[in-house]
Design a protein around this motif. Structure first.
Motif, mmCIF file in Angstrom:
data_model
loop_
_atom_site.group_PDB
_atom_site.id
_atom_site.type_symbol
_atom_site.label_atom_id
_atom_site.label_comp_id
_atom_site.label_asym_id
_atom_site.label_seq_id
_atom_site.Cartn_x
_atom_site.Cartn_y
_atom_site.Cartn_z
ATOM 1 N N GLY A 148 0.807 -1.215 0.000
ATOM 2 C CA GLY A 148 0.000 0.000 0.000
ATOM 3 C C GLY A 148 0.837 1.261 0.000
ATOM 4 O O GLY A 148 0.315 2.360 0.196
ATOM 5 N N SER A 149 2.142 1.117 -0.208
ATOM 6 C CA SER A 149 3.017 2.303 -0.283
ATOM 7 C C SER A 149 3.820 2.251 -1.573
ATOM 8 O O SER A 149 3.799 1.253 -2.288
ATOM 9 N N ALA A 150 4.555 3.319 -1.808
ATOM 10 C CA ALA A 150 5.348 3.414 -3.035
ATOM 11 C C ALA A 150 6.442 2.345 -3.054
ATOM 12 O O ALA A 150 6.846 1.835 -2.008
ATOM 13 N N ASN B 273 9.528 2.506 -3.371
ATOM 14 C CA ASN B 273 10.797 2.807 -2.687
ATOM 15 C C ASN B 273 10.572 3.336 -1.273
ATOM 16 O O ASN B 273 11.439 3.962 -0.696
ATOM 17 N N SER B 274 9.402 3.063 -0.713
ATOM 18 C CA SER B 274 9.068 3.584 0.625
ATOM 19 C C SER B 274 9.916 2.917 1.711
ATOM 20 O O SER B 274 10.255 1.738 1.630
ATOM 21 N N ILE B 275 10.218 3.696 2.758
ATOM 22 C CA ILE B 275 11.027 3.172 3.866
ATOM 23 C C ILE B 275 10.214 3.077 5.156
ATOM 24 O O ILE B 275 10.607 2.387 6.093
ATOM 25 N N VAL B 276 9.057 3.739 5.231
ATOM 26 C CA VAL B 276 8.376 3.912 6.524
ATOM 27 C C VAL B 276 8.002 2.592 7.204
ATOM 28 O O VAL B 276 8.262 2.412 8.390
ATOM 29 N N PHE C 294 8.720 -7.556 -3.913
ATOM 30 C CA PHE C 294 8.730 -6.702 -5.103
ATOM 31 C C PHE C 294 8.971 -5.232 -4.794
ATOM 32 O O PHE C 294 9.474 -4.495 -5.653
ATOM 33 N N ILE C 295 8.602 -4.764 -3.589
ATOM 34 C CA ILE C 295 9.025 -3.400 -3.246
ATOM 35 C C ILE C 295 10.548 -3.409 -3.138
ATOM 36 O O ILE C 295 11.162 -4.470 -2.944
ATOM 37 N N TYR D 197 2.855 -2.571 -6.913
ATOM 38 C CA TYR D 197 2.963 -1.698 -5.734
ATOM 39 C C TYR D 197 1.583 -1.228 -5.298
ATOM 40 O O TYR D 197 0.639 -2.023 -5.298
ATOM 41 N N ASP D 198 1.463 0.091 -5.006
ATOM 42 C CA ASP D 198 0.161 0.576 -4.543
ATOM 43 C C ASP D 198 -0.818 0.762 -5.705
ATOM 44 O O ASP D 198 -1.917 1.295 -5.516
ATOM 45 N N GLY D 199 -0.443 0.276 -6.887
ATOM 46 C CA GLY D 199 -1.374 0.231 -8.010
ATOM 47 C C GLY D 199 -1.813 -1.207 -8.278
ATOM 48 O O GLY D 199 -2.461 -1.483 -9.295
ATOM 49 N N SER D 200 -1.485 -2.139 -7.377
ATOM 50 C CA SER D 200 -1.775 -3.556 -7.635
ATOM 51 C C SER D 200 -3.275 -3.844 -7.666
ATOM 52 O O SER D 200 -3.742 -4.646 -8.483
#
Ligand code: DON
Length: 307
Positions: A92-94, A96-99, A112-113, A243-246
């Motif tokens: 649910g995030s980009a 390359n997200s790190i959070v 896959f992220i 990603y968050d477009g899945s």
């Protein structure tokens, strides 16, 4: 000319006027040089038919699509134990997200992220030097596609090596949790090279064909993975491959798929075909805009959605 060839050509022709829409990735400087007008499609059926349209024979940077193949290699080397290092849930995030990494103790949501793919590349590197691991990945792609002229675009690899600050942060963060066995520089050396693999739509569709045929490449007869493993890789592609477009990709296309910021998408129609599309302009989630539309049209015309 079979019906399928006509369908592929019609889709290509109807979307051609929209070439150039979307935004070409430029955070990897070398990718910004790619012609936004490029548009290729390749469909390879499990019966061995190949249907091409547009720039289907031109090599492009496969980027994150490589993560499907390194996941396959890591599963082959380490089996299901890889799931101690990486999860199987959409983020649910980009890409390359790190959070989430901090909240979730250094276990990336999925392979896959970027964080998850770096963790997987660390596992592919086990027992190898980076050079050997890159060689293993390239040889695996050549074996899958049954073609020798698949190479790493060194300019793309160098370009990302010089600017991949976010990936260095992700890798070091993973290492700080004890979730990376090798130094960040070594793992990323391999990761940037796998992302810089240059392949055409036709080569990519051939390389993905084992996933459409229960784990066996019908063109060569090679059993690449078991039926169960092919099903599971497809499940991850469907739930996490964009990603968050899945969710939107599953809704519109209904096929397991994996995108890359080079503008390529590999999609799998189980029991039917492997499909690769390429158009460099990306949508807001970093997935090929025209490529997604082409796959949506193809799924509608063929009835290949898994739903
Ligand atoms: O690590 C990166 O940022 C790139 N080498 C790959 C990212 C990517 O392809 C995301 N996909 N849409």
């Amino acid at each position: 000319m079979t019906d399928l060839q006509a369908i592929v050509e019609e889709i290509h022709a109807s979307l051609s006027p929209r070439r150039g829409e979307g935004k070409v990735a430029d955070y990897i400087p070398q990718l910004a040089h790619v012609d936004p007008q490029k548009f290729g499609m390749a469909v390879v059926t499990v019966d061995g038919e190949t249907h091409l349209a547009g720039d289907a024979e031109e090599a492009f940077s496969i980027q994150s699509i490589s993560k499907v193949f390194t996941l396959t290699l890591a599963l082959g080397k380490h089996g299901e134990s890889i799931w101690k290092r990486v999860g199987r849930e959409p983020s649910g995030s980009a890409f390359n997200s790190i959070v989430q990494l901090e909240y979730e103790g250094g276990i990336p949501r999925n392979p896959f992220i970027n964080a998850g793919a770096i963790a997987i590349t660390d596992l592919v590197l086990a027992g190898h030097t980076p050079k050997e691991a890159i060689g293993e990945i390239v040889r695996f792609l050549r074996y899958l596609a049954d073609e020798d002229d698949i190479i790493v675009d060194q300019a793309v690899a160098r370009s990302e090596q010089a600017t991949g600050f976010r990936n260095f942060a992700l890798a070091n963060f993973l290492r700080s949790f004890g979730k990376l066995d090798h130094a960040a520089e070594l793992v990323l050396g391999v990761y940037f090279h796998q992302c810089a693999l240059a392949m055409s739509c036709r080569q990519l569709a051939r390389a993905g064909l084992f996933l459409a045929n229960s784990g066996t490449n019908p063109l060569t007869g090679h059993r690449v993975v078991s039926h169960m493993r092919a099903r599971r890789i497809n499940a991850l592609m469907l739930t996490c491959g964009h990603y968050d477009g899945s969710g939107d990709f599953a809704y519109r296309v209904g096929l397991p798929g994996k995108s890359g910021v080079g503008g390529g998408i590999l999609a799998v129609a189980p029991g039917k075909a492997s499909v690769a599309v390429w158009s460099p302009g990306l949508n807001e989630n970093g997935n090929s805009l025209i490529g997604s539309l082409a796959l949506e049209m193809l799924a509608a015309r063929t009835g290949w959605s898994v739903f």
